[in-house]
Design a protein around this motif. Structure first.
Motif, short mmCIF file in Angstrom:
data_model
loop_
_atom_site.label_atom_id
_atom_site.label_comp_id
_atom_site.label_asym_id
_atom_site.label_seq_id
_atom_site.Cartn_x
_atom_site.Cartn_y
_atom_site.Cartn_z
N ASP A 136 65.97 31.55 45.76
CA ASP A 136 65.63 30.15 45.58
C ASP A 136 64.17 30.05 45.14
N ARG A 137 63.95 29.49 43.95
CA ARG A 137 62.59 29.49 43.40
C ARG A 137 61.61 28.71 44.27
N VAL A 138 62.10 27.68 44.95
CA VAL A 138 61.19 26.91 45.81
C VAL A 138 60.79 27.73 47.03
N LEU B 171 61.12 23.50 33.24
CA LEU B 171 62.02 23.07 34.31
C LEU B 171 63.02 24.20 34.51
N LYS B 172 63.22 24.60 35.78
CA LYS B 172 64.12 25.74 36.04
C LYS B 172 65.10 25.37 37.14
N THR B 173 66.32 25.91 37.06
CA THR B 173 67.23 25.74 38.19
C THR B 173 66.65 26.58 39.34
N GLY C 72 69.10 28.79 32.44
CA GLY C 72 68.80 27.72 33.41
C GLY C 72 67.35 27.29 33.32
N GLN C 73 66.77 27.27 32.11
CA GLN C 73 65.36 26.86 31.93
C GLN C 73 65.25 25.93 30.72
N TRP C 74 64.38 24.94 30.86
CA TRP C 74 64.14 23.99 29.76
C TRP C 74 62.64 23.81 29.60
N TYR D 61 60.06 22.13 38.64
CA TYR D 61 59.30 21.96 37.40
C TYR D 61 57.94 22.61 37.61
N GLU D 62 57.52 23.43 36.66
CA GLU D 62 56.21 24.08 36.80
C GLU D 62 55.43 23.99 35.51
N THR D 63 54.12 24.05 35.65
CA THR D 63 53.28 23.96 34.47
C THR D 63 53.46 25.19 33.58
N LEU D 64 53.31 25.03 32.29
CA LEU D 64 53.37 26.15 31.36
C LEU D 64 52.06 26.92 31.49
N VAL D 65 52.15 28.14 31.95
CA VAL D 65 50.94 28.92 32.23
C VAL D 65 50.38 29.48 30.92
N ASP D 66 49.08 29.31 30.74
CA ASP D 66 48.41 29.85 29.56
C ASP D 66 47.97 31.27 29.91
N CYS E 172 48.76 37.83 29.28
CA CYS E 172 49.90 38.75 29.24
C CYS E 172 50.63 38.68 30.58
N GLU E 173 51.76 39.38 30.66
CA GLU E 173 52.54 39.42 31.89
C GLU E 173 52.58 40.84 32.43
N PHE E 174 52.65 40.95 33.74
CA PHE E 174 52.79 42.29 34.34
C PHE E 174 53.59 42.20 35.63
N VAL F 138 56.42 42.33 27.95
CA VAL F 138 56.54 41.30 26.92
C VAL F 138 57.96 40.75 26.99
N HIS F 139 58.05 39.42 27.18
CA HIS F 139 59.36 38.76 27.21
C HIS F 139 59.57 38.03 25.89
N LYS F 140 60.80 38.04 25.41
CA LYS F 140 61.15 37.23 24.23
C LYS F 140 62.34 36.37 24.60
N PHE G 186 51.34 34.15 40.36
CA PHE G 186 52.65 34.67 40.79
C PHE G 186 53.76 33.96 40.04
N ASN G 187 54.69 34.73 39.46
CA ASN G 187 55.85 34.10 38.83
C ASN G 187 57.07 34.21 39.71
N GLU G 188 57.55 35.43 39.95
CA GLU G 188 58.73 35.52 40.82
C GLU G 188 58.84 36.87 41.48
N MET G 189 59.74 36.92 42.46
CA MET G 189 59.91 38.13 43.27
C MET G 189 61.37 38.57 43.17
P1 AMP Z 1 61.47 33.64 34.81
O1 AMP Z 1 62.95 33.69 34.77
O2 AMP Z 1 60.94 32.55 35.65
O3 AMP Z 1 60.84 34.97 35.12
O4 AMP Z 1 61.02 33.34 33.30
C1 AMP Z 1 61.26 34.25 32.25
C2 AMP Z 1 60.07 34.30 31.32
O5 AMP Z 1 59.80 32.97 30.78
C3 AMP Z 1 58.76 34.72 31.97
O6 AMP Z 1 58.65 36.11 32.10
C4 AMP Z 1 57.77 34.14 30.97
O7 AMP Z 1 57.69 34.90 29.79
C5 AMP Z 1 58.38 32.79 30.66
N1 AMP Z 1 57.92 31.81 31.66
C6 AMP Z 1 58.56 31.47 32.80
N2 AMP Z 1 57.85 30.56 33.50
C7 AMP Z 1 56.73 30.32 32.80
C8 AMP Z 1 55.60 29.47 32.99
N3 AMP Z 1 55.49 28.67 34.05
N4 AMP Z 1 54.62 29.49 32.05
C9 AMP Z 1 54.72 30.28 30.95
N5 AMP Z 1 55.78 31.09 30.71
C10 AMP Z 1 56.77 31.12 31.60
#
Ligand code: AMP
Length: 351
Positions: free
Chosen positions: A102-104, A142-144, A153-155, A175-180, A183-185, A206-208, A260-263
């Motif tokens: 659960d993302r929350v 916006l994510k489920t 499940g993302q918009w 809903y979360e802000t678009l992070v500037d 890079c990702e790690f 690198v995600h596409k 932090f993005n996710e675990m």
């Molecule tokens: P997630 O499923 O949340 O890991 O999202 C997949 C990918 O979408 C991430 O690895 C990022 O490349 C991009 N992404 C997800 N959330 C964000 C965010 N809040 N800001 C910028 N990019 C994001």
């Protein structure tokens, strides 16, 4: 300690289960996969397979009786029916699974431990969206809360006007802000039953289109500078959960430090490079940890390691990939090729 020869149960039948089963076999264990789909690519490499639904308590109980320990490769396994596993240990524990589903709860958990997710707001129903946009601002994503993976499940929402045209599911969202980010790690650790924690080198990812495309180790100087803080959070998370096994935390490297993005309470795609690129792979150390064996060294086995996912019809290029003797090709045995589907990966070492 669970000695070699015993059976390890794996909930979930995908490529992570397949690679876990192969690592288990190397150490002399049997693997038994439990998955709802009949064409499980993990079951193909396992001694035993139970094909049954997540809510089939009788099948789960029978499966558990056949296993010395149960692990999971898929984080969307429903937790309540797993009570049917009875006294058989489930590692990592179900507390980690519940939080990561659960993302929350995942964001709250990270915040309680001092981590910093992107600014976020809960959207329990579509009528909450306007308030969330006002609180967090645009652009955002916006994510489920549950069941999302690989960007599903993302918009992306560029402006409040964008939001009006969305056809949203009647499910809890966040809903979360678009992070500037620069890079990702990811930080991947293994924690043994005795609390011993080891980290692999962090891959720069690198995600596409929301799907991991490429991971490289070592990461850039920018990531290395943020690693201390990110690893501290991962270690605190593992300790708080009394975690046993491989745990992954994903981060955005920003000018303000690691966000932090996710675990993921499991082995992770951004750790596939460890099969050839580290002294001990994430899969082997996960098996070692859940069986109570000593952990293997996690050091790099090369100067540089690159992992590229083979997605969709790129799998048809297998002969060309193998034409380069430096490539290690892993194909997962998926029969149907679909756009965006992870079919395999290729690893290259620079010695
Ligand atoms: P997630 O499923 O949340 O890991 O999202 C997949 C990918 O979408 C991430 O690895 C990022 O490349 C991009 N992404 C997800 N959330 C964000 C965010 N809040 N800001 C910028 N990019 C994001």
């Amino acid at each position: 300690m669970i000695p070699p020869g015993e059976t390890i149960g794996i909930l979930g039948g995908g490529q992570l289960g397949r690679m876990l089963a192969m690592a288990a076999a190397q150490l002399g264990y049997r693997a038994h996969v439990y998955a709802p789909e009949a064409d499980s690519i993990a079951a193909e490499v396992c001694g035993d397979f139970t094909c049954a639904g997540w809510y089939d308590g009788e099948a789960l109980a029978k499966f558990a009786r056949a296993c010395a320990v149960v692990t999971y490769e898929f984080e969307n396994v429903p937790v309540p029916p797993l009570a049917a596993l009875g006294g058989t240990a489930v590692l990592p524990g179900l507390n980690a699974l519940e939080i990561a589903q659960d993302r929350v709860s995942e964001k709250r958990f990270a915040e309680e431990l001092g981590g910093r997710p992107a600014t976020w707001a809960q959207v329990d129903s579509p009528s909450d969206l306007a308030a969330a946009l006002a609180a967090v601002g645009t652009p955002g994503i916006l994510k489920t809360c549950r069941d999302g993976y690989d960007g599903k499940g993302q918009w992306r929402i560029a402006s409040p006007a964008d939001a009006a045209s969305l056809d949203l599911p009647a499910k809890p969202l966040v809903y979360e802000t678009l992070v500037d980010f620069a890079c990702e790690f990811s930080v991947i650790l293994v924690r043994g039953a005795d609390g011993d924690v080891r980290f692999w080198d962090s891959a720069q990812n690198v995600h596409k289109g929301g799907i991991l495309a490429h991971s490289a180790v070592p990461a850039s100087a920018l990531v290395l500078a943020q690693l201390g803080e990110a690893r501290d959070l991962a270690a605190r998370a593992a300790a708080a959960l009394d975690y046993v096994g491989v745990l992954t935390l994903e981060f955005f490297a920003t000018a303000q430090g690691p966000v932090f993005n996710e675990m993921a309470p499991r082995v992770h795609n951004s750790g596939h490079w460890t099969i050839e690129g580290a002294v001990t792979s994430q899969f082997e150390n996960h098996i070692r940890a859940i069986c109570g064996l000593p952990l293997g060294a996690t050091a790099l086995a090369a100067k540089r390691v690159e992992m590229r996912n083979v997605i969709g019809d790129a799998a048809e290029d297998w002969a060309a990939i193998l034409g380069d003797p430096a490539n290690h090709l892993h194909l997962y045995g998926k029969a149907a090729v679909r756009p965006g589907r992870k079919m395999g990966h290729v690893t290259r070492l620079t010695l």
